[in-house]
Design an enzyme around this catalytic site. Structure first.
Site, mmCIF file in Angstrom:
data_model
loop_
_atom_site.group_PDB
_atom_site.id
_atom_site.type_symbol
_atom_site.label_atom_id
_atom_site.label_comp_id
_atom_site.label_asym_id
_atom_site.label_seq_id
_atom_site.Cartn_x
_atom_site.Cartn_y
_atom_site.Cartn_z
ATOM 1 N N GLY A 239 0.804 -1.215 0.000
ATOM 2 C CA GLY A 239 0.000 0.000 0.000
ATOM 3 C C GLY A 239 0.837 1.264 0.000
ATOM 4 O O GLY A 239 2.050 1.244 -0.231
ATOM 5 N N THR A 240 0.186 2.370 0.270
ATOM 6 C CA THR A 240 0.833 3.680 0.209
ATOM 7 C C THR A 240 2.040 3.774 1.132
ATOM 8 O O THR A 240 3.094 4.275 0.743
ATOM 9 C CB THR A 240 -0.175 4.786 0.573
ATOM 10 O OG1 THR A 240 -1.289 4.685 -0.310
ATOM 11 C CG2 THR A 240 0.447 6.155 0.451
ATOM 12 N N ILE A 241 1.909 3.283 2.342
ATOM 13 C CA ILE A 241 2.999 3.403 3.312
ATOM 14 C C ILE A 241 4.247 2.639 2.867
ATOM 15 O O ILE A 241 5.361 2.981 3.229
ATOM 16 C CB ILE A 241 2.539 2.941 4.716
ATOM 17 C CG1 ILE A 241 3.508 3.418 5.773
ATOM 18 C CG2 ILE A 241 2.338 1.435 4.757
ATOM 19 C CD1 ILE A 241 3.004 3.238 7.180
ATOM 20 N N SER B 67 5.130 2.276 -0.362
ATOM 21 C CA SER B 67 5.458 2.690 -1.728
ATOM 22 C C SER B 67 6.666 3.618 -1.758
ATOM 23 O O SER B 67 6.826 4.471 -0.882
ATOM 24 C CB SER B 67 4.264 3.401 -2.370
ATOM 25 O OG SER B 67 3.199 2.498 -2.530
#
EC number: 3.5.1.1
Length: 80
Positions: A11-13, A15
């Site tokens: 996820g975003t964290i 990336s």
């Protein structure tokens, strides 16, 4: 003793920017290391289930995640 179990999915964290754009590439252990020191009475275990953006999850991924979380709850944090 505090016990924390991290079940990571990317996820975003997780990336980071690269030649192909932003992609989830960071594993849970590295994410945890970036948090800094934890209290001495804390035991942390990590498990990488997936390493991709949540927008790319399909039904099979979500079922696999559900199985991992159920297993983690059954086994407790000291199993990993």
């Amino acid at each position: 003793m505090r016990r924390i179990q991290v079940v990571a999915t990317g996820g975003t964290i997780a990336s980071r920017a690269g030649a192909e754009g932003r992609r989830a590439t960071v594993l849970a252990k590295e994410l945890l290391a970036s948090v800094g020191p934890l209290p001495a009475d804390t035991e942390v275990s990590v498990r990488d289930v997936l390493t991709r953006g949540s927008y790319a999850f399909d039904t099979a991924d979500l079922l696999a995640l559900a199985r991992e979380v159920r297993g983690a709850l059954r086994e407790g944090p000291t199993q990993w």
